[in-house]
Design a protein around this motif. Structure first.
Motif, PDB file in Angstrom:
ATOM      1  N   VAL A  36      53.651   4.196 -10.523  1.00 41.83           N
ATOM      2  CA  VAL A  36      53.924   4.066  -9.219  1.00 41.83           C
ATOM      3  C   VAL A  36      53.760   2.571  -8.602  1.00 41.83           C
ATOM      4  CG1 VAL A  36      53.421   4.994  -6.842  1.00 41.83           C
ATOM      5  CG2 VAL A  36      53.362   6.547  -8.911  1.00 41.83           C
ATOM      6  N   ALA A  37      54.683   2.379  -7.977  1.00 43.30           N
ATOM      7  CA  ALA A  37      54.570   0.904  -7.174  1.00 43.30           C
ATOM      8  C   ALA A  37      54.244   1.055  -5.961  1.00 43.30           C
ATOM      9  CB  ALA A  37      56.098   0.125  -7.413  1.00 43.30           C
ATOM     10  N   MET A  38      53.120   0.539  -5.484  1.00 44.88           N
ATOM     11  CA  MET A  38      52.705   0.622  -4.234  1.00 44.88           C
ATOM     12  C   MET A  38      52.857  -0.605  -3.351  1.00 44.88           C
ATOM     13  SD  MET A  38      49.104   2.388  -2.328  1.00 44.88           S
ATOM     14  CE  MET A  38      50.245   3.994  -2.515  1.00 44.88           C
TER      15      MET A  38
ATOM     16  N   ALA B 142      62.000   5.079  -7.097  1.00 42.27           N
ATOM     17  CA  ALA B 142      62.314   3.660  -6.956  1.00 42.27           C
ATOM     18  C   ALA B 142      63.799   3.407  -6.945  1.00 42.27           C
ATOM     19  CB  ALA B 142      61.905   3.126  -8.280  1.00 42.27           C
ATOM     20  N   ALA B 143      64.683   4.398  -7.670  1.00 45.75           N
ATOM     21  CA  ALA B 143      66.088   4.043  -8.172  1.00 45.75           C
ATOM     22  C   ALA B 143      66.810   4.484  -6.932  1.00 45.75           C
ATOM     23  CB  ALA B 143      66.449   5.186  -9.266  1.00 45.75           C
ATOM     24  N   ASP B 144      66.334   5.291  -5.742  1.00 44.51           N
ATOM     25  CA  ASP B 144      67.057   5.469  -4.655  1.00 44.51           C
ATOM     26  C   ASP B 144      66.844   4.465  -3.661  1.00 44.51           C
ATOM     27  OD1 ASP B 144      67.805   7.968  -5.785  1.00 44.51           O
ATOM     28  OD2 ASP B 144      66.407   9.130  -4.516  1.00 44.51           O
TER      29      ASP B 144
ATOM     30  N   ALA C  34      61.576  -2.475  -4.645  1.00 39.57           N
ATOM     31  CA  ALA C  34      61.859  -1.292  -5.437  1.00 39.57           C
ATOM     32  C   ALA C  34      62.949  -1.621  -6.765  1.00 39.57           C
ATOM     33  CB  ALA C  34      62.624  -0.235  -4.581  1.00 39.57           C
ATOM     34  N   ASP C  35      63.696  -2.658  -6.539  1.00 41.19           N
ATOM     35  CA  ASP C  35      64.398  -3.265  -7.681  1.00 41.19           C
ATOM     36  C   ASP C  35      63.578  -3.816  -8.730  1.00 41.19           C
ATOM     37  OD1 ASP C  35      66.850  -3.743  -8.678  1.00 41.19           O
ATOM     38  OD2 ASP C  35      66.685  -5.677  -8.404  1.00 41.19           O
ATOM     39  N   TRP C  36      62.599  -4.544  -8.118  1.00 38.81           N
ATOM     40  CA  TRP C  36      61.599  -5.248  -9.222  1.00 38.81           C
ATOM     41  C   TRP C  36      60.779  -4.047  -9.610  1.00 38.81           C
ATOM     42  CZ3 TRP C  36      56.142  -4.474  -8.427  1.00 38.81           C
ATOM     43  CH2 TRP C  36      55.351  -5.042  -9.702  1.00 38.81           C
TER      44      TRP C  36
END
Length: 241
Positions: free
Chosen positions: A171-173, A102-104, A197-199
Motif C-alpha cells: 500500500v502506498a500512502m 493504484a492502477a486505476d 500512483a504511477d510511481w
C-alpha cells in the motif's frame, strides 16, 4: 480493506521518532512531527477497548516523554473512546482514510509538471514550510523505511506543489500534499496524485491511500472525484488546548 488493516501502513509510512509499549498501547515519541506521530494508540488495531490501568500506563509514558495526553482512536474503538471521554479528553480532528487501486489512478504526468525525486529539493521544503509542514515533519519523511518518494509539481513554469509517498505491505500512502495557494484549482494536485500512483505501481504497490480531515472539503472532493473510497475514520482524544 478496513481501517484496522490500514493502521500499520499509517504507522510505517509516517513513523515517529521512537515507540514504547505501555499496557495495551503503543506510545509514540513525536519529536515535533505532529499529532499522528505523538499519539498513543492500541497496539492491536483490531482491538476495541483497554483497561483503565492500560490508559494510566499510556498517560504515564506520554508524560515521561514530555508530551500531553493524546490518543488516536479508530472508528470501531467506541468502548475506548467512551473511557477517554469520561476522563475529560476532548475529540478533535476526525480524519477519513481513503483508498483506491493504484492502477486505476496511475498516469505519467504531462511534461515538466511533476518530477519524482529523493531526497526532496530545497524548494519543496520551502513549499511545505509555507503550508505549515516544517522540519519535524520532514524528519518523519526521512525516517520512513522501504520505498519512498517525493513529488515536485510545477505550473506556469513556476514551483507550485509538493507531496510525499511511502509504501508498506503493498500500500502506498500519500502524505503532505501541498499546493501553493496561487496555483490551486489548476489541476496540479490531481496530476501529482496520478504521478504518485504511477510511481507506486512501478514500485510494487497495488493500492494507494490518503488521509484527510473531515473538515477539509476541497481535499475530500478531489479524492472522491479521482475514485477514492472511504474505509473508515479515526480521531484524536486530547486535553482541551
Amino acid at each position: 480493506m478496513t481501517l484496522a488493516d490500514l493502521a500499520p501502513v499509517i504507522a510505517a509510512t509516517w513513523p515517529p521518532a521512537s515507540t514504547r509499549a505501555a499496557g495495551a498501547f503503543t506510545v509514540a515519541e513525536g519529536a515535533g512531527g505532529g499529532q499522528r506521530v505523538s499519539a498513543a494508540r492500541l497496539a492491536d488495531p483490531a482491538a476495541t477497548d483497554a483497561s483503565e490501568a492500560d490508559i494510566d500506563a499510556a498517560l504515564a509514558a506520554l508524560a515521561d516523554l514530555g508530551q500531553p495526553p493524546l490518543f488516536m482512536v479508530l472508528d470501531h474503538q467506541a468502548p475506548l473512546d467512551a473511557r477517554l471521554a469520561g476522563r475529560g479528553l476532548t475529540l478533535r480532528d476526525e480524519t477519513q482514510a481513503m483508498v483506491m487501486p493504484a492502477a486505476d489512478l496511475a498516469a505519467p504526468p504531462p511534461p515538466v509538471t511533476c518530477f519524482s525525486t529523493w531526497p526532496p529539493l530545497a524548494i519543496q521544503a520551502e513549499i511545505w514550510a509555507a503550508g505549515g509542514i516544517g522540519p519535524g515533519r520532514l524528519a518523519v519523511m526521512d525516517r520512513a523505511k522501504g520505498p519512498k518518494m517525493s513529488f515536485f509539481g510545477r505550473t506556469d513554469d513556476k514551483p507550485a506543489g509538493t507531496a510525499f509517498a511511502a509504501i508498506h505491505d503493498g500500500v502506498a500512502m500519500l502524505h503532505a500534499l501541498e499546493v501553493l495557494p496561487a496555483h490551486r484549482r489548476k489541476g496540479l494536485a490531481a496530476t501529482m496524485m496520478r504521478a504518485a500512483a504511477d510511481w507506486a505501481r512501478g514500485a510494487g504497490a497495488g493500492t494507494v491511500a490518503v488521509l484527510v480531515t473531515s473538515g477539509n472539503r476541497p481535499a475530500r472532493g478531489l479524492y472522491a472525484s479521482l475514485g477514492f473510497r472511504s474505509v473508515g475514520q479515526y480521531h484524536y482524544r486530547s486535553q482541551t488546548p
